[in-house]
Design a protein around this motif. Structure first.
Motif, short mmCIF file in Angstrom:
data_model
loop_
_atom_site.label_atom_id
_atom_site.label_comp_id
_atom_site.label_asym_id
_atom_site.label_seq_id
_atom_site.Cartn_x
_atom_site.Cartn_y
_atom_site.Cartn_z
N GLN A 65 0.83 -1.21 0.00
CA GLN A 65 0.00 0.00 0.00
C GLN A 65 0.87 1.26 0.00
OE1 GLN A 65 -2.82 0.25 3.27
NE2 GLN A 65 -2.70 2.48 3.26
N VAL A 66 1.91 1.27 0.84
CA VAL A 66 2.80 2.43 0.91
C VAL A 66 3.54 2.61 -0.42
CG1 VAL A 66 4.88 3.33 2.03
CG2 VAL A 66 3.06 2.33 3.40
N LEU A 67 3.95 1.50 -1.04
CA LEU A 67 4.65 1.59 -2.32
C LEU A 67 3.73 2.17 -3.40
CD1 LEU A 67 7.08 1.02 -4.11
CD2 LEU A 67 6.26 -1.33 -4.39
N THR A 68 2.46 1.80 -3.37
CA THR A 68 1.50 2.37 -4.33
C THR A 68 1.39 3.88 -4.15
OG1 THR A 68 0.24 0.30 -4.38
CG2 THR A 68 -0.88 2.28 -5.14
N ASP A 69 1.28 4.33 -2.89
CA ASP A 69 1.23 5.77 -2.63
C ASP A 69 2.53 6.45 -3.04
OD1 ASP A 69 -1.26 5.30 -1.58
OD2 ASP A 69 -0.60 5.30 0.52
N PHE A 70 3.64 5.77 -2.80
CA PHE A 70 4.95 6.30 -3.14
C PHE A 70 5.09 6.49 -4.66
CE2 PHE A 70 9.42 5.48 -4.24
CZ PHE A 70 10.06 6.42 -3.46
N MET A 71 4.66 5.51 -5.42
CA MET A 71 4.73 5.60 -6.88
C MET A 71 3.82 6.71 -7.40
SD MET A 71 7.00 3.41 -7.75
CE MET A 71 6.76 3.36 -9.53
N ALA A 72 2.66 6.88 -6.77
CA ALA A 72 1.76 7.96 -7.18
C ALA A 72 2.39 9.33 -6.93
CB ALA A 72 0.43 7.84 -6.44
N ALA A 73 3.08 9.46 -5.78
CA ALA A 73 3.75 10.73 -5.47
C ALA A 73 4.87 11.00 -6.47
CB ALA A 73 4.30 10.68 -4.04
N ARG A 74 5.62 9.97 -6.82
CA ARG A 74 6.70 10.16 -7.80
C ARG A 74 6.14 10.46 -9.18
NH1 ARG A 74 11.93 6.74 -6.48
NH2 ARG A 74 11.74 6.10 -8.63
N ALA A 75 4.98 9.90 -9.51
CA ALA A 75 4.37 10.20 -10.80
C ALA A 75 3.98 11.67 -10.88
CB ALA A 75 3.15 9.31 -11.03
N ARG A 76 3.44 12.20 -9.77
CA ARG A 76 3.08 13.63 -9.75
C ARG A 76 4.33 14.50 -9.89
NH1 ARG A 76 -0.39 11.61 -5.70
NH2 ARG A 76 1.05 12.27 -4.05
N GLU A 77 5.41 14.09 -9.22
CA GLU A 77 6.65 14.84 -9.35
C GLU A 77 7.19 14.73 -10.77
OE1 GLU A 77 11.15 15.14 -7.45
OE2 GLU A 77 9.82 13.50 -6.90
N GLY A 78 7.02 13.56 -11.40
CA GLY A 78 7.48 13.39 -12.78
C GLY A 78 6.79 14.34 -13.74
N VAL A 79 5.50 14.56 -13.53
CA VAL A 79 4.78 15.53 -14.39
C VAL A 79 5.37 16.91 -14.23
CG1 VAL A 79 2.55 16.65 -14.76
CG2 VAL A 79 2.66 14.17 -14.37
N ARG A 80 5.66 17.28 -12.98
CA ARG A 80 6.25 18.61 -12.75
C ARG A 80 7.63 18.73 -13.38
NH1 ARG A 80 9.84 20.73 -9.47
NH2 ARG A 80 10.20 18.76 -8.40
N LEU A 81 8.44 17.68 -13.25
CA LEU A 81 9.78 17.72 -13.83
C LEU A 81 9.73 17.77 -15.35
CD1 LEU A 81 11.67 15.14 -11.59
CD2 LEU A 81 11.86 17.62 -11.55
N THR A 82 8.77 17.06 -15.95
CA THR A 82 8.63 17.10 -17.40
C THR A 82 8.31 18.50 -17.88
OG1 THR A 82 7.88 14.80 -17.47
CG2 THR A 82 7.32 16.18 -19.35
N GLU A 83 7.42 19.18 -17.17
CA GLU A 83 7.08 20.55 -17.54
C GLU A 83 8.31 21.46 -17.42
OE1 GLU A 83 3.92 21.48 -14.90
OE2 GLU A 83 2.40 20.37 -16.02
N LEU A 84 9.09 21.25 -16.36
CA LEU A 84 10.29 22.07 -16.17
C LEU A 84 11.30 21.83 -17.29
CD1 LEU A 84 12.05 22.69 -12.81
CD2 LEU A 84 13.42 22.03 -14.78
N LEU A 85 11.51 20.57 -17.66
CA LEU A 85 12.47 20.26 -18.71
C LEU A 85 12.01 20.78 -20.07
CD1 LEU A 85 13.46 16.63 -17.68
CD2 LEU A 85 14.87 18.68 -17.51
N LEU A 86 10.71 20.70 -20.35
CA LEU A 86 10.20 21.22 -21.61
C LEU A 86 10.39 22.74 -21.68
CD1 LEU A 86 6.92 19.13 -22.02
CD2 LEU A 86 9.03 18.92 -23.36
N ALA A 87 10.25 23.42 -20.54
CA ALA A 87 10.49 24.86 -20.52
C ALA A 87 11.96 25.17 -20.82
CB ALA A 87 10.10 25.45 -19.16
N ARG A 88 12.88 24.35 -20.30
CA ARG A 88 14.31 24.54 -20.60
C ARG A 88 14.59 24.29 -22.09
NH1 ARG A 88 13.58 26.31 -16.35
NH2 ARG A 88 14.80 26.10 -14.43
N LEU A 89 13.92 23.30 -22.67
CA LEU A 89 14.08 23.03 -24.10
C LEU A 89 13.66 24.24 -24.94
CD1 LEU A 89 12.79 19.35 -24.48
CD2 LEU A 89 15.16 20.15 -24.37
N THR A 90 12.58 24.89 -24.53
CA THR A 90 12.12 26.08 -25.25
C THR A 90 13.17 27.18 -25.19
OG1 THR A 90 9.81 25.55 -24.73
CG2 THR A 90 10.30 27.82 -25.34
N GLU A 91 13.79 27.36 -24.03
CA GLU A 91 14.84 28.37 -23.88
C GLU A 91 16.05 28.04 -24.76
OE1 GLU A 91 15.01 31.34 -22.08
OE2 GLU A 91 12.85 31.01 -22.11
#
Length: 301
Positions: free
Chosen positions: A142-168
């Motif tokens: 159960q904790v691992l499932t919550d952990f993976m969900a938290a990392r998935a949310r962080e992954g979305v944020r990191l993807t947005e950040l990296l795409l912004a750097r690509l634009t620059e």
């Protein structure tokens, strides 16, 4: 990749022999956290009664995690250390039978004490240990499932950040593109001026044909050294590939590591070959952005 999740769950009572714990049933708590790492590095902090379940926990984590320095911590809460569970009657019967057999052959042997019985029977904790293990593994999942969900949310944020750097980076590459012919022409004119000055002061023994041949060789070599069009082309291709990988998703961390290295190589070559200050400024700005991307890519599986 950074992440954290935790949970608690009461230990289920055994289906036979009555409740395995005196008083209220204890609770198992599990915490799972990770920080950045290029590889998967697992560590466990478990009390003695849970240590036997480390292999099962390791298998559970390695099935879903690929990168990161991951720590799993588990402990038992709410247990009355002074309360002892009753040894199961079937265990006591078996021990009494064995004692009779031993004393029949060895009459001088000392009978079992209460401490011996509790130690040999495990204090009635065979069912308890089983209950601990079942609860621990279910809670860890159960904790691992919550952990993976938290990392998935962080992954979305990191993807947005990296795409912004690509634009620059694309904007900087667009600024550099029209500078290439200008820099080549300006340096060509400067080269010809200095070459003519050198010929004017040279010895008369230098023939015009020899001077022209040497001038062509030097001009060709110089043009190759300062032309960065090829580097800009490769850099654009790497940017397109990184964007494609980010949108595709999956296990992309190591591939992004490689592409970031290639980006840095092209930006570094761009600065070393450029003869104009503006081009060097663009190269420095690119390397700053690429270094920011490198730090974030370490967070991605």
């Amino acid at each position: 990749m950074t992440g954290f999740a935790s949970g608690q769950q009461a230990v289920a009572t055994a289906p036979t022999e009555g409740a395995p714990w005196k008083g209220a049933a204890p609770r198992i708590a599990v915490e799972l956290r990770s920080v950045n790492s290029r590889f998967l590095d697992l560590s466990f902090r478990l009390p003695d009664e849970l240590r036997a379940h480390e292999p099962a926990l390791r298998e559970l984590l390695t099935r879903q995690l690929k990168r990161g320095k991951v720590e799993l911590r588990a402990y038992v809460e709410g247990r009355d250390e002074g309360a002892l569970a009753d040894p199961p009657p079937r265990v006591l019967q078996r021990m009494a039978s064995l004692q009779d057999q031993v004393m029949a052959w060895l009459p001088d042997v000392r009978p079992l004490s209460v401490a011996d019985v509790l130690r040999l029977s495990g204090g009635g904790q065979s069912n308890t240990a089983e209950g601990l293990g079942d609860t621990l593994l279910a809670l860890a999942q159960q904790v691992l499932t919550d952990f993976m969900a938290a990392r998935a949310r962080e992954g979305v944020r990191l993807t947005e950040l990296l795409l912004a750097r690509l634009t620059e980076l694309r904007r900087l590459a667009a600024e550099a593109q029209p500078l290439v012919p200008q820099v080549v022409q300006a340096q060509k004119e400067r080269f010809l001026t200095r070459w003519n000055e050198a010929l004017a002061g040279a010895d008369a023994k230098v023939t015009p044909e020899a001077g022209q041949e040497r001038a062509l060789a030097e001009a060709t070599a110089f043009a190759i050294r300062i032309d960065v069009a090829e580097e800009l082309g490769r850099l654009a291709a790497h940017l397109d590939e990184i964007e494609s990988v980010l949108k595709k998703g999956g296990d992309i961390g190591k591939r992004l590591d490689f592409l970031i290295q290639e980006l840095h190589r092209e930006a570094n070559t761009l600065g070393s070959k450029s003869a104009a200050l503006e081009m060097r400024r663009i190269s420095v700005d690119m390397k700053v952005l690429i270094e920011q991307m490198r730090e974030q890519v370490q967070n991605i599986e």
